[in-house]
Design a protein around this motif. Structure first.
Motif, PDB file in Angstrom:
ATOM      1  N   HIS A 174      51.289  -2.581   7.660  1.00 42.72           N
ATOM      2  CA  HIS A 174      51.238  -1.798   8.894  1.00 42.72           C
ATOM      3  C   HIS A 174      49.992  -2.114   9.712  1.00 42.72           C
ATOM      4  O   HIS A 174      50.034  -2.114  10.937  1.00 42.72           O
ATOM      5  CB  HIS A 174      51.359  -0.302   8.582  1.00 42.72           C
ATOM      6  CG  HIS A 174      52.762   0.073   8.214  1.00 42.72           C
ATOM      7  ND1 HIS A 174      53.105   0.620   7.000  1.00 42.72           N
ATOM      8  CD2 HIS A 174      53.922  -0.087   8.904  1.00 42.72           C
ATOM      9  CE1 HIS A 174      54.421   0.800   6.960  1.00 42.72           C
ATOM     10  NE2 HIS A 174      54.941   0.382   8.105  1.00 42.72           N
ATOM     11  N   CYS A 201      48.219   0.559   5.485  1.00 46.23           N
ATOM     12  CA  CYS A 201      48.420  -0.427   4.428  1.00 46.23           C
ATOM     13  C   CYS A 201      48.349  -1.819   5.052  1.00 46.23           C
ATOM     14  O   CYS A 201      48.243  -1.961   6.268  1.00 46.23           O
ATOM     15  CB  CYS A 201      49.762  -0.206   3.728  1.00 46.23           C
ATOM     16  SG  CYS A 201      51.164  -0.623   4.785  1.00 46.23           S
ATOM     17  N   CYS A 248      48.781   5.235   3.401  1.00 45.78           N
ATOM     18  CA  CYS A 248      48.910   4.602   4.725  1.00 45.78           C
ATOM     19  C   CYS A 248      49.350   5.628   5.761  1.00 45.78           C
ATOM     20  O   CYS A 248      50.191   6.478   5.496  1.00 45.78           O
ATOM     21  CB  CYS A 248      49.934   3.467   4.632  1.00 45.78           C
ATOM     22  SG  CYS A 248      50.445   2.810   6.222  1.00 45.78           S
ATOM     23  N   ASN A 293      52.459   3.223   0.670  1.00 41.06           N
ATOM     24  CA  ASN A 293      51.366   2.360   0.211  1.00 41.06           C
ATOM     25  C   ASN A 293      50.002   2.992   0.455  1.00 41.06           C
ATOM     26  O   ASN A 293      49.849   3.874   1.284  1.00 41.06           O
ATOM     27  CB  ASN A 293      51.430   1.009   0.927  1.00 41.06           C
ATOM     28  CG  ASN A 293      52.706   0.267   0.598  1.00 41.06           C
ATOM     29  OD1 ASN A 293      53.239   0.389  -0.507  1.00 41.06           O
ATOM     30  ND2 ASN A 293      53.215  -0.477   1.565  1.00 41.06           N
ATOM     31  N   ALA A 318      51.088   5.205   8.448  1.00 41.04           N
ATOM     32  CA  ALA A 318      52.399   4.971   9.071  1.00 41.04           C
ATOM     33  C   ALA A 318      53.427   5.929   8.468  1.00 41.04           C
ATOM     34  O   ALA A 318      53.327   6.297   7.297  1.00 41.04           O
ATOM     35  CB  ALA A 318      52.833   3.529   8.850  1.00 41.04           C
ATOM     36  N   CYS A 333      55.348   5.772   4.846  1.00 40.86           N
ATOM     37  CA  CYS A 333      54.900   4.624   4.052  1.00 40.86           C
ATOM     38  C   CYS A 333      54.170   5.147   2.815  1.00 40.86           C
ATOM     39  O   CYS A 333      53.300   6.006   2.911  1.00 40.86           O
ATOM     40  CB  CYS A 333      53.981   3.721   4.877  1.00 40.86           C
ATOM     41  SG  CYS A 333      53.385   2.306   3.937  1.00 40.86           S
TER      42      CYS A 333
HETATM   43 ZN   LIG Z   1      52.049   1.291   5.464  1.00 36.97          ZN
END
Ligand SMILES: [Zn+2]
Length: 366
Positions: free
Chosen positions: A338, A335, A319, A326, A321, A324
């Protein structure tokens, strides 16, 4: 938003020629792969990570079996002179939304275009030809409810209240809304019921007010007045900041306008301003906003479909972000959580805790 003095708006409006198109339009969103298969010609399109937004003729949408909500009419603003186009389109769309009508604007290379709900397009055409005058009170303010009530009986329509229903009604309100009515509202309901002011404002009987669907309102909001549009006005009985905010539930989507700080003030102003328009279309009459934060279960319900559409985090990247861990969902570089928060600008109700109760957050002018 660029603001424009009312006088200038009038001058500018007199220089546009609004042209209403016969065709009706709809707003759709399709996935990229669906878009590639479409053979219709949208009048407008915009690509986002989660899909392609289209404005298409209703007949085209129907023939391509596209899903849509309402139908919209298109007004093209042909302007005679060089205008500050940004401020102008902002002022026009504000004037239309102040009348309680939704509007989507598109500024293309040559002209500005307004999409408005088809069932209200005639009202918009009238507004563009004749913008509303700023409402002016016809007398000095009165801050005593006991002086206002006789005016209602002599100049408007009202029934005498039935005393026997009243004590029951008040007990019911305290149990349902968590708070009693403010003193001025009690005095009002002890004397009158089913009040209609100027054929414009229906002040609901206690029973009708209690029966209104309040599933998307904070518990202490008591909807007591109905507008001709079917929109409602509510009062917050919890007395935040020592006042009783009166809230127009007809404009805004969970972001409402505070139009008075007591029932008496509201009643006085609608009586004093006459029947032509709501006094709070004048922005200096607005006290600020009341934003509603839905409780978690309702937020989930609202966004369920989008959350399902995002699907599992089984992409091949991490992801985007910060920090993060994920993986991304297949439609996005983010993800699931987000991506959701990027699009909807609210904390994701599926991964974080929205409030357990529906709450109001006030931003009032000093
Ligand atoms: Zn994320």
């Amino acid at each position: 938003m660029v603001s424009m003095p009312e006088k200038n708006l009038r001058v500018l409006l007199s220089s546009i020629k609004p042209r209403l198109h016969d065709e009706q339009f709809v707003f759709c969103s399709v996935l990229e792969r669906e878009f590639k298969k479409l053979t219709i010609q949208p009048i407008c399109m915009f690509r986002e990570a989660e899909g392609v937004s289209l404005i298409v003729a209703k007949s085209d949408a129907d023939s391509a079996s596209l899903k849509y909500d309402g139908t919209w009419s298109l007004i093209t603003c042909e302007v005679n002179s060089d205008l500050n186009a940004v401020g102008f389109i902002a002022a026009m769309s504000k004037m239309i939304s102040d009348a309680g009508i939704s509007v989507n604007t598109v500024s293309a290379f040559h002209h500005d275009h307004l999409f408005v709900p088809s069932d209200r397009v005639e009202e918009v055409m009238l507004l563009l030809q004749e913008p509303p005058q700023k409402p002016v009170p016809k007398r000095d303010p009165i801050d005593n409810i006991r002086e206002l009530i006789p005016m209602i009986f002599s100049e408007h329509r009202a029934h005498k209240a039935l005393g026997s229903l009243l004590s029951q009604g008040h007990a019911l309100i305290t149990s349902k809304f968590g708070e009693p009515l403010p003193p001025d509202m009690r005095i009002f309901y002890e004397r009158c019921s089913d009040v209609k002011i100027f054929d414009r404002y229906s002040i609901l009987s206690l029973q009708k007010a209690i029966d209104v669907d309040r599933s998307q309102l904070p518990r202490s909001w008591f909807p007591f007045c109905e507008l001709p549009s079917g929109g409602l006005i509510a009062i917050d009985l919890s007395e935040p900041n020592g006042v009783y905010p009166i809230i127009d539930l007809d404009c805004g989507d969970f972001d409402y306008i505070v139009i008075a700080l007591s029932f008496t003030e509201f009643l006085d102003k609608i009586l004093a301003h006459g029947q032509d328009s709501n006094y709070w279309i004048d922005h200096s009459e607005q006290y600020g906003t009341a934003k509603v934060h839905l409780k978690n279960s309702q937020v989930r319900k609202k966004y369920e479909e989008y959350w399902d559409l995002l699907g599992p985090e089984n992409g091949s990247q991490r992801c985007m972000a910060d920090a993060c861990e994920n993986k991304n969902v297949k439609l996005s570089v983010f993800c699931r959580q987000h991506q959701f928060e990027q699009v909807h600008k609210v904390p994701c109700p599926f991964t974080s805790d929205a409030p357990a109760d529906t709450l109001a957050e006030y931003v009032l002018k000093e």
